[in-house]
Design an enzyme around this catalytic site. Structure first.
Site, short mmCIF file in Angstrom:
data_model
loop_
_atom_site.label_atom_id
_atom_site.label_comp_id
_atom_site.label_asym_id
_atom_site.label_seq_id
_atom_site.Cartn_x
_atom_site.Cartn_y
_atom_site.Cartn_z
N MET A 32 23.84 59.65 82.73
CA MET A 32 25.09 58.93 83.00
C MET A 32 25.92 59.64 84.06
SD MET A 32 25.35 56.08 81.30
CE MET A 32 27.11 55.73 81.14
N THR A 53 23.11 73.88 84.21
CA THR A 53 21.77 74.19 84.72
C THR A 53 21.68 73.78 86.19
OG1 THR A 53 20.98 72.05 83.93
CG2 THR A 53 20.69 73.93 82.47
N GLN A 96 27.98 65.84 76.18
CA GLN A 96 27.88 65.37 74.80
C GLN A 96 29.21 65.55 74.08
OE1 GLN A 96 24.69 67.18 72.64
NE2 GLN A 96 24.92 65.86 70.85
N LYS A 203 36.48 51.87 73.40
CA LYS A 203 35.03 51.99 73.63
C LYS A 203 34.27 52.03 72.31
CE LYS A 203 31.19 52.75 75.96
NZ LYS A 203 30.25 53.39 75.04
N ASN A 207 31.40 49.38 71.12
CA ASN A 207 30.07 49.73 70.61
C ASN A 207 29.80 49.10 69.25
OD1 ASN A 207 30.03 51.28 72.92
ND2 ASN A 207 29.29 53.12 71.92
N GLU A 210 28.80 45.72 69.88
CA GLU A 210 27.43 45.82 70.42
C GLU A 210 26.41 45.93 69.28
OE1 GLU A 210 25.16 49.49 72.52
OE2 GLU A 210 27.02 48.85 73.50
#
Length: 508
Positions: A32, A53, A96, A203, A207, A210
């Site tokens: 994302m 990383t 995350q 949001k 969901n 959804e």
């Protein structure tokens, strides 16, 4: 205070060197984050990127070069990343949810100045966002919690964005977000949702809707397959046809595509990939949060709750297989309980109507939850505007969101989508087909928890007299909880057991 001597980028696209210093940076270059960064750069806004990383930094810069020499500057340390931005700086996080967000903020904050902003674009619990808003404010830093919907494709080509928190943080990058967001005839699919954790909460409910949508579509597929005997090819055609009408939506569109894909590991090339997928559904928590919030706010959301329960039950694969064996040994048929001879064309049409009516219930429940939370928190959510920004980019984008927007434009205080005149008319027109589908599924032993819950929600909501009077009498009998009467004001308590014994004695 931030140092005025930023480190040079570790890597950058060829276009980045001649671009002005970026106003915006993005930390967290998983799928994302990488795609949103490239989207922003493609819209003409130079962007700095950072990841713990280095390989992901290099991969993002390489993609930026390959996809048109987009102005992306890669950084491998938080200091150089932050100081590469012009002030007021805006740093978007796509990591995350939970501890990783706090850890990333801790790494960046030492280099931020008062007036800079942090934007968390993950699926974060709204109360965590509200905590971080307070912590950031103590340092003079602005903060947004921004829902991002659309998956990998949406992030790259235009998502639906739901920012909430400090409005100044939004205004600093409003032009960037409006260009990066999905575009519809009603404008960019982004708006300032409200203060505090409003963006993340919206949001979360998105969901939850959804979850309901996906469960209902899966049930429609199951009925078509098991009652009508439709093949994957026929089901693909059905969903493709539905996507040209009132059910036009992203989820219906991709469902049609799924049924056209052959199993690449099947040497014969004749098997559908969807048939080889284990029937266990994963989840990341937003559906559970939605149901928990609905319960806390006393908002009925049975369609969304049924979809969550469906995912839980799907996870019990071994138990379900064992249960089937035990019950079959006791005489339970292994297939359909009743064979239903039905015209395929009629079945397809009735399932379409049942799916549409059930979807309205799912959206109605989500919208009512949003309004209840808005009242509790003083967010002043604009439900019509939320429907507008969900029309493009996001996973639940659908043709009928335009009509949901118009319903709330007509009446911002609309109690329920079911009682909007247009939707009410459609529910009434479709109820016979809806009932027929649910009844046939019950007769055949096919589980349709989402459609069944939606129909029960509709019937309960339209019922002017429920059997709740008996439940209240029971509560008063065993707990002295009192009850109200329909013929006079006040609260009443009755010695039910004493009166019942007296009445029974008199009867003898």
């Amino acid at each position: 205070m931030a140092s005025p001597a930023p480190a040079p980028p570790a890597a950058s696209s060829s276009a980045a060197g001649s671009a002005p210093p970026p106003r915006i940076g993005l930390a967290g270059l998983a799928t994302m984050g990488q795609n949103l960064a490239l989207n922003i750069a493609e819209k003409g806004f130079p962007i700095s990127v950072y990841n713990r990383t280095a390989a992901k930094v290099d991969a993002t810069v390489s993609r930026a070069e390959a996809e048109g020499a987009l102005p992306v500057l890669g950084h491998r340390d938080p200091r150089g990343f932050v100081l590469s931005l012009s002030r007021p700086r805006t740093v978007v996080l796509l990591v995350q949810a939970g501890r990783a967000v706090d850890a990333t903020i801790d790494a960046l904050v030492p280099y931020l100045d008062a007036g800079d902003a942090i934007v968390d674009g993950g699926n974060e619990w709204y109360q965590n966002t509200e905590r971080r808003i307070e912590e950031a404010a103590a340092r003079g830093i602005l903060y947004l919690g921004m829902g991002v919907s659309g998956g990998e494709e949406g992030a790259r080509n235009g998502p639906s964005l739901m920012p909430g928190g400090h409005i100044d943080a939004y205004n600093n990058i409003r032009d960037i977000l409006e260009k990066a967001a999905a575009q519809t005839e009603d404008g960019a699919c982004v708006t300032f949702v409200g203060p505090g954790g409003a963006g993340n909460f919206v949001k979360m409910v998105h969901n939850g809707i959804e979850y309901g949508d996906m469960q209902l579509i899966a049930e429609a597929y199951d009925v078509l397959r098991r009652v009508g005997g439709l093949s994957n090819s026929e089901i693909a055609d059905v969903f493709a046809e539905w996507n040209r009408g009132e059910l036009e939506s992203f989820l219906v569109e991709i469902t049609a595509d799924i049924f056209t894909v052959a199993d690449p590991l099947d040497g014969s090339g004749g098997g559908g990939l969807v048939d080889k997928i284990l029937d266990k559904t994963g989840m990341k928590g937003t559906g559970k949060w939605t149901v928990q919030q609905a319960a806390e706010l006393a908002i009925a959301a049975p369609t969304i709750a049924a979809s969550l329960d469906g995912r839980y039950l799907s996870g019990l694969k071994d138990e379900r297989v064992a249960a089937a064996g035990v019950l079959e040994a006791e005489g339970m048929p292994s297939g359909l309980l009743e064979t239903i001879n039905v015209d395929k064309k009629m079945l397809v049409d009735r399932v379409r109507q049942a799916l549409y009516a059930s979807k309205i219930c799912s959206y109605a429940q989500g919208m009512n939850l949003l309004r209840a939370k808005s009242v509790e928190k003083g967010w002043n959510l604009n439900l019509a505007e939320l429907a507008r920004i969900w029309k493009g980019g996001c996973i639940i984008r659908a043709k009928f969101l335009d009509r949901i927007k118009k319903a709330y434009d007509r009446n911002p205080e609309l109690a329920n989508l079911i009682v909007d005149r247009e939707f009410a008319r459609e529910m009434v027109q479709r109820q016979n087909a809806w009932r027929w589908v649910v009844a046939r599924a019950v007769e055949a032993g096919i589980s349709t928890p989402g459609m069944s819950a939606s129909l029960s929600y509709f019937d309960t909501y339209r019922c002017s007299r429920l059997p709740a009077n008996l439940i209240q009498a029971q509560r008063d009998l065993f707990g002295a909880h009192t009850y109200e009467r329909i013929d006079r004001p006040g609260s009443f308590h009755t010695e039910w057991t004493k009166l019942a014994r007296k009445s029974n004695g008199a009867a003898i």
